[in-house]
Design a protein around this motif. Structure first.
Motif, PDB file in Angstrom:
ATOM      1  N   ASN A  18      -2.265 -49.571 -11.770  1.00 11.83           N
ATOM      2  CA  ASN A  18      -1.788 -48.207 -11.881  1.00 11.83           C
ATOM      3  C   ASN A  18      -0.891 -47.956 -10.735  1.00 11.83           C
ATOM      4  N   ARG A  46      -1.696 -37.762 -10.082  1.00 15.80           N
ATOM      5  CA  ARG A  46      -2.866 -38.200 -10.386  1.00 15.80           C
ATOM      6  C   ARG A  46      -2.900 -39.649 -10.185  1.00 15.80           C
ATOM      7  N   THR A  50      -5.619 -42.492  -8.596  1.00 15.01           N
ATOM      8  CA  THR A  50      -5.759 -43.737  -9.025  1.00 15.01           C
ATOM      9  C   THR A  50      -5.793 -44.901  -8.041  1.00 15.01           C
ATOM     10  N   THR A  82     -17.463 -42.918 -15.769  1.00 14.21           N
ATOM     11  CA  THR A  82     -16.593 -44.213 -15.509  1.00 14.21           C
ATOM     12  C   THR A  82     -15.757 -43.643 -14.168  1.00 14.21           C
ATOM     13  N   GLU A  84     -12.641 -43.394 -14.283  1.00 16.79           N
ATOM     14  CA  GLU A  84     -11.771 -42.335 -14.763  1.00 16.79           C
ATOM     15  C   GLU A  84     -12.376 -40.786 -14.415  1.00 16.79           C
ATOM     16  N   ASP A  88     -10.604 -38.005 -11.754  1.00 13.98           N
ATOM     17  CA  ASP A  88     -10.465 -36.841 -12.316  1.00 13.98           C
ATOM     18  C   ASP A  88     -10.882 -35.723 -11.367  1.00 13.98           C
TER      19      ASP A  88
END
Length: 225
Positions: A18, A46, A50, A82, A84, A88
């Motif tokens: 990413n 964000r 990542t 996860t 993710e 977050d």
């Protein structure tokens, strides 16, 4: 820093799919942080989050080794969370910092401050290296003695028994130390004449390669005006 051995399992030298930024030095990481937090598009921030978390390959390796560091990945797996979710959490922390910097008119001119003298924790972790493939496997301190005996016995056999000629394990593997460096010191930032001190969390590097954040950043900072 606590349990630097576990940090090895969180850090990966691979570029994240990413993002294309390789944090080969602390300055690389902190420059990327400043650039990302100053952008108008919050998705850039964000994306930074990542880039600095562990990837799937590292998580799978940890699971295979039955390793867990500060709840990752064991507690995440138990709770069905996860990466993710971790991204977050990072993002929400850094977004609060960004909003506060904006409200205090410090974001527009934000930049890295003068380099500070970082104090690094360094630990040598035993490992076995395959000389043919360059693959490295971390071993326990207790296993070091066993491998030393195996390599010594193999060397002795190859020298004293012709049937073992060319079968010396020392030609295929060696005991090495993996060097891990880490620090939890904060970042020196500035905006105009205002000095800012911010803790992005613990950061660490293995094999002298990529630096990564390995704990959740704080959502506040201190200033010296």
């Amino acid at each position: 820093m606590r349990n630097l051995i576990a940090i090895l399992l969180i850090i990966t030298a691979h570029s994240n799919a990413n993002g294309q930024v390789n944090h080969l030095t602390l300055e690389n990481l902190y420059t990327d942080f400043v650039k990302s937090i100053k952008t108008d598009n919050d998705e850039e921030l964000r994306s930074f989050c990542t880039r600095v978390v562990m990837d799937k390959e590292t998580l799978n390796f940890m699971r295979q080794q039955n390793m867990c560091y500060k709840g990752v990945p064991c507690k995440l797996d138990q709770q069905g969370e996860t990466m993710e979710y971790v991204v977050d959490m990072y993002y929400k922390k850094l977004l609060r910092v960004k909003n506060r910097l904006t409200n205090e008119n410090l974001l527009k001119n934000l930049e890295l401050g003068k380099n500070i003298d970082y104090r690094f924790d360094t630990e040598l972790i035993p490992a076995v290296k395959n000389k043919k493939t360059n693959e490295t496997k971390i071993i326990s301190y207790g296993e070091v003695v066993r491998f030393q005996k195996i390599l010594k016995a193999s060397d002795s056999l190859s020298k004293n028994d012709a049937t073992f000629k060319g079968k010396n394990l020392n030609d295929y593997m060696e005991l090495i130390n993996v060097t891990i460096r880490g620090t939890d010191q904060g970042i020196a930032l500035k905006s105009g004449k205002v000095e800012i001190h911010y803790s992005i969390g613990e950061v660490a590097s293995v094999y002298g390669k990529k630096w990564s954040v390995v704990t959740i950043p704080k959502d506040s900072y201190s200033t010296n005006r």
